[in-house]
Enzyme design. Structure first.
Site, PDB file in Angstrom:
ATOM      1  N   SER A  68       0.816  -1.221   0.000  1.00 55.30           N
ATOM      2  CA  SER A  68       0.000   0.000   0.000  1.00 55.30           C
ATOM      3  C   SER A  68       0.849   1.270   0.000  1.00 55.30           C
ATOM      4  O   SER A  68       0.319   2.365   0.184  1.00 55.30           O
ATOM      5  CB  SER A  68      -0.903  -0.008   1.233  1.00 55.30           C
ATOM      6  OG  SER A  68      -0.109  -0.252   2.379  1.00 55.30           O
ATOM      7  N   THR A 170      -1.431   3.225   4.286  1.00 58.84           N
ATOM      8  CA  THR A 170      -0.500   4.348   4.322  1.00 58.84           C
ATOM      9  C   THR A 170       0.512   4.277   5.473  1.00 58.84           C
ATOM     10  O   THR A 170       0.162   3.871   6.569  1.00 58.84           O
ATOM     11  CB  THR A 170      -1.342   5.619   4.604  1.00 58.84           C
ATOM     12  OG1 THR A 170      -2.444   5.611   3.736  1.00 58.84           O
ATOM     13  CG2 THR A 170      -0.534   6.868   4.495  1.00 58.84           C
ATOM     14  N   THR A 188       1.775   6.976   0.409  1.00 59.87           N
ATOM     15  CA  THR A 188       0.883   5.849   0.115  1.00 59.87           C
ATOM     16  C   THR A 188       0.760   5.617  -1.389  1.00 59.87           C
ATOM     17  O   THR A 188       1.001   6.540  -2.186  1.00 59.87           O
ATOM     18  CB  THR A 188      -0.528   6.131   0.679  1.00 59.87           C
ATOM     19  OG1 THR A 188      -1.324   4.955   0.589  1.00 59.87           O
ATOM     20  CG2 THR A 188      -1.225   7.248  -0.056  1.00 59.87           C
ATOM     21  N   ARG A 198      -7.618   9.152  -8.972  1.00 64.27           N
ATOM     22  CA  ARG A 198      -8.082   9.310  -7.581  1.00 64.27           C
ATOM     23  C   ARG A 198      -6.898   9.703  -6.677  1.00 64.27           C
ATOM     24  O   ARG A 198      -5.833   9.106  -6.719  1.00 64.27           O
ATOM     25  CB  ARG A 198      -8.714   8.017  -7.098  1.00 64.27           C
ATOM     26  CG  ARG A 198      -9.266   8.069  -5.654  1.00 64.27           C
ATOM     27  CD  ARG A 198      -8.268   7.578  -4.636  1.00 64.27           C
ATOM     28  NE  ARG A 198      -8.835   7.488  -3.294  1.00 64.27           N
ATOM     29  CZ  ARG A 198      -8.121   7.262  -2.189  1.00 64.27           C
ATOM     30  NH1 ARG A 198      -6.818   7.116  -2.260  1.00 64.27           N
ATOM     31  NH2 ARG A 198      -8.708   7.188  -1.023  1.00 64.27           N
ATOM     32  N   VAL A 199      -7.134  10.715  -5.868  1.00 68.44           N
ATOM     33  CA  VAL A 199      -6.155  11.132  -4.862  1.00 68.44           C
ATOM     34  C   VAL A 199      -6.855  11.071  -3.509  1.00 68.44           C
ATOM     35  O   VAL A 199      -7.999  11.521  -3.377  1.00 68.44           O
ATOM     36  CB  VAL A 199      -5.641  12.565  -5.153  1.00 68.44           C
ATOM     37  CG1 VAL A 199      -4.829  13.103  -3.989  1.00 68.44           C
ATOM     38  CG2 VAL A 199      -4.797  12.572  -6.432  1.00 68.44           C
ATOM     39  N   GLY A 200      -6.172  10.525  -2.514  1.00 63.83           N
ATOM     40  CA  GLY A 200      -6.770  10.405  -1.179  1.00 63.83           C
ATOM     41  C   GLY A 200      -6.311  11.503  -0.243  1.00 63.83           C
ATOM     42  O   GLY A 200      -5.877  12.580  -0.668  1.00 63.83           O
ATOM     43  N   THR A 221      -4.516   7.345   8.664  1.00 62.59           N
ATOM     44  CA  THR A 221      -4.485   6.206   7.757  1.00 62.59           C
ATOM     45  C   THR A 221      -5.914   5.697   7.596  1.00 62.59           C
ATOM     46  O   THR A 221      -6.775   5.969   8.433  1.00 62.59           O
ATOM     47  CB  THR A 221      -3.563   5.092   8.314  1.00 62.59           C
ATOM     48  OG1 THR A 221      -3.553   4.012   7.389  1.00 62.59           O
ATOM     49  CG2 THR A 221      -4.025   4.587   9.663  1.00 62.59           C
ATOM     50  N   GLY A 222      -6.150   4.965   6.523  1.00 58.16           N
ATOM     51  CA  GLY A 222      -7.497   4.433   6.300  1.00 58.16           C
ATOM     52  C   GLY A 222      -8.137   5.054   5.075  1.00 58.16           C
ATOM     53  O   GLY A 222      -7.444   5.595   4.207  1.00 58.16           O
ATOM     54  N   GLY A 224      -9.277   7.372   2.773  1.00 56.21           N
ATOM     55  CA  GLY A 224      -8.939   8.785   2.674  1.00 56.21           C
ATOM     56  C   GLY A 224     -10.121   9.708   2.471  1.00 56.21           C
ATOM     57  O   GLY A 224     -10.132  10.841   2.968  1.00 56.21           O
TER      58      GLY A 224
END
Ligand code: GLY
Length: 309
Positions: A68, A170, A188, A198-200, A221-222, A224
Site C-alpha cells: 500500500s 499508508t 501511500t 483518484r487522490v486520497g 491512515t485508512g 482517505g
C-alpha cells in the site's frame, strides 16, 4: 496565557509545555516499526525530525512487501501504480505530490517541492517532470506479485475497499526531536484498484498530515475520502492547540468521522498524534489498527483505542 479549550472545556497554560520533552516517534501500522528504527537512528544522534521522518518512510516506500506504499503498491484499475505523499517541517512548511508515477520516493520529491519551489503541491506529469529535473530516476513500481494480484482482481473487477486491508495501509510518521522540533511525513499508493486520477487524504495538508510548530503533529491512515471530509489531522492538532491531550484529540477526530458517516461504519480510519510534552494518542474506528511508538530507543507496536461498538 491560557489555551482556550474551546472544544474540550480543558484549560491549560500554554507556557506549561515542557521545554525538555523527550523525543518521540509515532508511525502507523506494523511497517512503522522498521520506519521508526530508521528515524530513531537519526534522532538519537541529535539529528533533525525532518530528516528522520523522510528517511523513516523511505524505508517503507522501498519495501516491496508493503502493498500500500511505494514499490509493490497495488495499482489503480488501469494497472498503474500512482503515489501520493506529503511532508511538513518544524516551521510548518509543507510539500506534497499526488498522482505521481514511476518515482520510488515520493516523500523525497515532496520535500523538494517544499524546499526548492514556491509551491506546496505538484501532481501527475508535472510532478514527474520535476522529479527528473531533480535527478530522480524512472523506476518500475509494479512488482510481479502486485501485477498477479491485479490480474486476478480484473477477473471480477469488484471494487470494495476492505477494512484494515491486509492489516496495513499508508505510512504516516510524526516525530519530536531533541531540539523540540516536530516534523511529519505521509506516503501511500492509495486504495487498491482505485479509479485513475483518484487522490486520497495522504498528500492533502491538514487531512493526511498536519504539523503545528508549537503544539504538535497528527497523521491519518485508512479510507482517505472520510479523512478529507473532516480535515482530520488539522482538526486533531487544532484540538491539541486548544488544550486537548493527543488521546482526547484523536478520539474526537474519529468521533467526528463516525458522525459524518452517520454511523455507517464500513471503513477503517486510524489517527496518531504527539504534542509538545512528548505525550501521544491513537484512536481508530475499528479493531485492527496498530501503531509503532519509539521512546528512549525502545520500539513497540501498540493497539489504538477503538471507537466503534
Ligand atoms: N489513506 C490513504 C488513502 O486513502 O489513499
Amino acid at each position: 496565557m491560557l489555551g482556550t479549550g474551546l472544544a474540550t472545556g480543558l484549560k491549560i497554560p500554554a507556557d506549561s509545555y515542557s521545554k525538555e520533552s523527550k523525543p518521540i516517534i509515532l508511525s502507523t501500522w506494523n511497517h512503522g516499526l522498521r520506519a521508526n528504527e530508521v528515524a530513531w537512528d537519526i534522532i538519537k544522534k541529535n539529528g533533525k525530525a525532518i530528516d528522520a521522518v523522510e528517511a523513516g518512510v523511505r524505508e517503507t516506500e522501498a519495501d516491496p512487501k508493503v502493498s500500500s506504499v511505494g514499490l509493490g503498491g497495488a495499482p489503480d484499475r488501469d494497472g498503474k501504480v500512482t503515489l501520493d505523499a506529503c511532508i511538513m517541517n518544524e516551521l510548518g512548511d509543507a510539500g506534497a505530490v499526488a498522482f505521481l508515477q514511476n518515482i520510488l520516493h515520493p516523500i523525497s520529491l515532496a520535500r523538494k517541492v517544499m524546499e526548492d519551489t514556491p509551491h506546496v503541491m505538484l501532481v501527475g506529469l508535472g510532478a514527474e517532470k520535476f522529479a527528473y529535473e531533480k535527478g530522480f530516476k524512472k523506476t518500475e513500481l509494479l512488482t510481479a506479485k502486485a501485477k498477479l494480484a491485479y490480474e486476478e482482481w480484473l477477473k471480477t473487477s469488484k471494487y470494495k475497499p476492505i477494512i484494515n486491508i491486509e492489516n496495513h495501509d499508508t505510512i504516516g510518521q510524526i516525530a519530536l526531536d531533541k531540539h523540540q522540533h516536530f516534523s511529519g511525513a505521509c506516503t501511500t499508493s492509495g486504495l487498491s484498484y482505485k479509479m485513475s486520477g483518484r487522490v486520497g487524504d495522504s498528500p492533502i495538508i491538514g487531512a493526511g498530515l498536519f504539523v503545528d510548530p508549537e503544539y504538535g503533529a497528527a497523521t491519518a491512515t485508512g479510507l482517505g475520502e472520510k479523512v478529507m471530509k473532516t480535515l482530520g489531522s488539522f482538526l486533531i492538532v487544532e484540538l491539541m492547540r486548544q488544550g486537548a491531550s493527543p488521546q482526547e484529540a484523536c478520539e474526537e477526530g474519529i468521533k467526528r468521522i463516525m458522525k459524518q458517516a452517520n454511523n455507517k461504519l464500513d471503513f477503517q480510519i486510524g489517527y496518531i498524534a504527539i504534542d509538545k510534552n512528548g505525550h501521544h494518542g491513537a484512536a481508530a474506528v475499528h479493531k485492527g489498527f496498530q501503531y509503532a511508538i519509539t521512546q528512549e530507543g525502545v520500539h513497540e507496536l501498540r493497539d489504538a483505542k477503538i471507537m466503534a461498538g
